[in-house]
Design an enzyme around this catalytic site. Structure first.
Site, mmCIF file in Angstrom:
data_model
loop_
_atom_site.group_PDB
_atom_site.id
_atom_site.type_symbol
_atom_site.label_atom_id
_atom_site.label_comp_id
_atom_site.label_asym_id
_atom_site.label_seq_id
_atom_site.Cartn_x
_atom_site.Cartn_y
_atom_site.Cartn_z
ATOM 1 N N CYS A 151 76.388 -58.249 67.094
ATOM 2 C CA CYS A 151 77.537 -58.968 67.647
ATOM 3 C C CYS A 151 77.281 -59.604 69.007
ATOM 4 O O CYS A 151 78.205 -60.126 69.635
ATOM 5 C CB CYS A 151 78.734 -58.023 67.744
ATOM 6 S SG CYS A 151 79.153 -57.310 66.145
ATOM 7 N N ARG A 209 80.753 -58.568 54.997
ATOM 8 C CA ARG A 209 79.409 -58.878 55.515
ATOM 9 C C ARG A 209 78.611 -59.668 54.493
ATOM 10 O O ARG A 209 77.744 -60.461 54.858
ATOM 11 C CB ARG A 209 78.711 -57.592 55.957
ATOM 12 C CG ARG A 209 79.418 -57.041 57.185
ATOM 13 C CD ARG A 209 78.811 -55.779 57.729
ATOM 14 N NE ARG A 209 79.672 -55.243 58.778
ATOM 15 C CZ ARG A 209 79.543 -54.052 59.329
ATOM 16 N NH1 ARG A 209 78.560 -53.249 58.926
ATOM 17 N NH2 ARG A 209 80.360 -53.647 60.268
ATOM 18 N N LYS A 227 92.484 -52.529 63.094
ATOM 19 C CA LYS A 227 91.663 -52.919 61.946
ATOM 20 C C LYS A 227 90.699 -51.808 61.590
ATOM 21 O O LYS A 227 90.073 -51.266 62.502
ATOM 22 C CB LYS A 227 90.888 -54.173 62.347
ATOM 23 C CG LYS A 227 89.888 -54.646 61.327
ATOM 24 C CD LYS A 227 89.112 -55.800 61.887
ATOM 25 C CE LYS A 227 88.009 -56.144 60.909
ATOM 26 N NZ LYS A 227 87.035 -57.025 61.457
ATOM 27 N N CYS A 263 78.133 -62.154 65.377
ATOM 28 C CA CYS A 263 77.332 -61.534 64.308
ATOM 29 C C CYS A 263 76.986 -62.512 63.177
ATOM 30 O O CYS A 263 75.961 -62.364 62.525
ATOM 31 C CB CYS A 263 77.988 -60.271 63.774
ATOM 32 S SG CYS A 263 79.631 -60.519 63.088
ATOM 33 N N ARG A 294 77.065 -50.788 63.807
ATOM 34 C CA ARG A 294 77.898 -51.258 64.920
ATOM 35 C C ARG A 294 78.582 -50.096 65.657
ATOM 36 O O ARG A 294 79.573 -50.296 66.357
ATOM 37 C CB ARG A 294 78.958 -52.219 64.395
ATOM 38 C CG ARG A 294 78.410 -53.396 63.585
ATOM 39 C CD ARG A 294 79.264 -54.634 63.755
ATOM 40 N NE ARG A 294 79.147 -55.607 62.695
ATOM 41 C CZ ARG A 294 78.104 -56.402 62.491
ATOM 42 N NH1 ARG A 294 77.031 -56.306 63.259
ATOM 43 N NH2 ARG A 294 78.112 -57.291 61.497
ATOM 44 N N CYS A 346 83.086 -63.890 67.349
ATOM 45 C CA CYS A 346 82.037 -62.874 67.439
ATOM 46 C C CYS A 346 80.717 -63.609 67.240
ATOM 47 O O CYS A 346 80.710 -64.774 66.854
ATOM 48 C CB CYS A 346 82.229 -61.803 66.378
ATOM 49 S SG CYS A 346 81.149 -60.365 66.645
ATOM 50 N N SER A 374 88.328 -56.609 54.075
ATOM 51 C CA SER A 374 87.677 -56.944 52.810
ATOM 52 C C SER A 374 87.585 -55.762 51.842
ATOM 53 O O SER A 374 87.820 -55.918 50.648
ATOM 54 C CB SER A 374 86.281 -57.501 53.093
ATOM 55 O OG SER A 374 85.511 -56.582 53.839
ATOM 56 N N GLU A 407 91.675 -48.499 74.564
ATOM 57 C CA GLU A 407 91.223 -49.859 74.244
ATOM 58 C C GLU A 407 92.373 -50.856 74.388
ATOM 59 O O GLU A 407 92.214 -51.943 74.936
ATOM 60 C CB GLU A 407 90.701 -49.928 72.796
ATOM 61 C CG GLU A 407 89.339 -49.291 72.571
ATOM 62 C CD GLU A 407 88.188 -50.171 73.076
ATOM 63 O OE1 GLU A 407 88.432 -51.267 73.587
ATOM 64 O OE2 GLU A 407 87.023 -49.737 72.943
ATOM 65 N N LYS A 433 89.363 -51.634 66.771
ATOM 66 C CA LYS A 433 88.552 -52.004 65.608
ATOM 67 C C LYS A 433 87.552 -50.876 65.375
ATOM 68 O O LYS A 433 86.714 -50.581 66.225
ATOM 69 C CB LYS A 433 87.834 -53.317 65.874
ATOM 70 C CG LYS A 433 86.904 -53.712 64.727
ATOM 71 C CD LYS A 433 86.328 -55.105 64.928
ATOM 72 C CE LYS A 433 85.343 -55.435 63.821
ATOM 73 N NZ LYS A 433 84.753 -56.770 64.003
HETATM 74 C C1 PBG Z 1 83.147 -59.651 63.053
HETATM 75 C C2 PBG Z 1 84.170 -59.338 62.040
HETATM 76 C C3 PBG Z 1 84.050 -58.462 60.961
HETATM 77 C C4 PBG Z 1 85.261 -58.523 60.265
HETATM 78 C C5 PBG Z 1 86.069 -59.430 60.933
HETATM 79 N N1 PBG Z 1 85.382 -59.907 62.039
HETATM 80 C C6 PBG Z 1 82.905 -57.682 60.475
HETATM 81 C C7 PBG Z 1 82.311 -56.586 61.225
HETATM 82 O O1 PBG Z 1 82.797 -56.114 62.256
HETATM 83 O O2 PBG Z 1 81.248 -56.167 60.757
HETATM 84 C C8 PBG Z 1 85.585 -57.745 59.036
HETATM 85 C C9 PBG Z 1 86.656 -58.320 58.191
HETATM 86 C C10 PBG Z 1 86.765 -57.748 56.824
HETATM 87 O O3 PBG Z 1 86.090 -56.777 56.445
HETATM 88 O O4 PBG Z 1 87.567 -58.295 56.072
HETATM 89 N N2 PBG Z 1 82.900 -61.026 63.130
#
Ligand code: PBG
Length: 325
Positions: free
Chosen positions: A130, A205, A248, A122, A217, A120, A274, A233, A195
């Protein structure tokens, strides 16, 4: 007259050995993928405040750390990079000497860890979005060209699999074509297909320094209210050549995992994100939850729903054996 229960389901629950004989779901370390952060801006390991126990490593330490993960039995990581330099386009994502490329080469030099690279922009853009912007929203078509370039660059550095997480339309096709054109016919794509625009990414983040400087987003990630759309998707990603489909976050979206499992024959991955990690850890720190049991139950639930593989920040702790069943 005494009425007896018609069936005594408890009979199979009393003896622990019988309990494990009738257990329908299990997981092992080889089902797990450990997300790991390499940060070009630090020289000492940095613990993520909102994810106690999760550490970002400087480039100089990443290979050694991954080798020790392999000693624990973890054979796959999902690699995230935090670059020293950010710009409007996110060029740090695809340059030959980008942080992920350097880290991948270093890891591959001393171990045979399977490196899956998150893909990505971002973490690499100065605005934290992104992709490239058109006004306030991410401009889809120029962005997927940059993703394609990044995929080739990551594969050239030695990535075993690429994982596009940007939720741009057509991203999988753009990457598949570019990988094939550059001779990376055998590099699989694990697509972050369903996602969702989730509050549970908050701690990540902070870890990845990827909070958007304005807006959010929601113009590309999915609305948490939608299920049918997730299959549109996924079908798009399958047509475009995805090898693995991902859902996710995981726990709040077990219904999506389950139905994906039923509908498709391809492997399904789930990402315990996370915020899911942070919730369990924080509650356990307060003495409100039993940490080990909550970890086990959460992983088991995701597996039971139908995930073949689970990306989880608990992988290391599970591998360390604290979490044996
Ligand atoms: C984007 C990405 C994100 C996560 C994984 N890849 C963040 C987002 O979409 O803002 C989140 C992973 C997590 O929260 O553990 N590069």
């Amino acid at each position: 007259m005494k009425i007896l229960p018609e069936n005594r389901l408890r009979r199979l629950r009393i003896n622990p050995t019988i309990r494990s004989l009738v257990r329908e779901t299990s997981y092992c370390i080889s089902d797990l993928i450990y997300p790991i952060f390499v940060d070009e801006t630090i020289s000492e390991p940095r613990e993520i405040a909102s994810m106690p126990g999760v550490i970002a490593y400087p480039l100089e330490m990443i290979a050694e750390e991954t080798a020790s993960l392999q000693d624990l039995g973890i054979n796959a990581i999902l690699l995230f990079g935090i670059p020293a330099h950010k710009d409007e386009q996110g060029s740090g994502a695809w340059v030959k000497d980008g942080i992920v490329q350097k880290a991948t080469r270093a890891i591959k030099e001393i171990s045979n860890m399977t490196v899956i690279t998150d893909l990505c922009l971002c973490e690499y853009t100065s605005h934290g979005h992104c992709g490239v912007l058109a006004g306030e929203i991410v401009d889809n078509d120029p962005t997927i060209e940059l993703y394609a370039q990044t995929a080739v660059s990551q594969a050239a550095a030695g990535a075993d699999m690429v994982a596009p997480s940007g939720m741009m339309d057509g991203q999988v096709a753009a990457m598949r074509t570019a990988l094939d054109d550059n001779g990376f016919l055998n590099t699989p794509i694990m697509a972050y297909s369903a996602k969702y625009a989730s509050a549970f990414y908050g701690p990540f983040r902070e870890a990845a320094d990827s909070t958007p400087s304005f807006g959010d987003r929601r113009t590309h990630q999915m609305d948490p209210a939608n299920l049918r759309e997730a299959f549109r998707e996924m079908e798009a990603d399958l047509r475009e050549g995805a090898d693995i489909l991902m859902v996710k976050p995981a726990m709040p979206y077990l219904d999506v995992i389950r139905e994906a499992r039923v509908r498709y024959e391809v492997p399904i991955a789930a990402y315990q994100v996370s915020g899911e990690y942070a919730m369990i850890v924080a509650a356990a720190q307060n003495g409100w939850l039993d940490r080990q049991r909550a970890i086990q139950e959460s992983i088991m639930a995701i597996k039971r729903a139908g995930a073949d593989m689970i990306i989880t920040y608990f992988a290391k702790e599970i591998a360390e054996g604290i979490n044996e069943l």
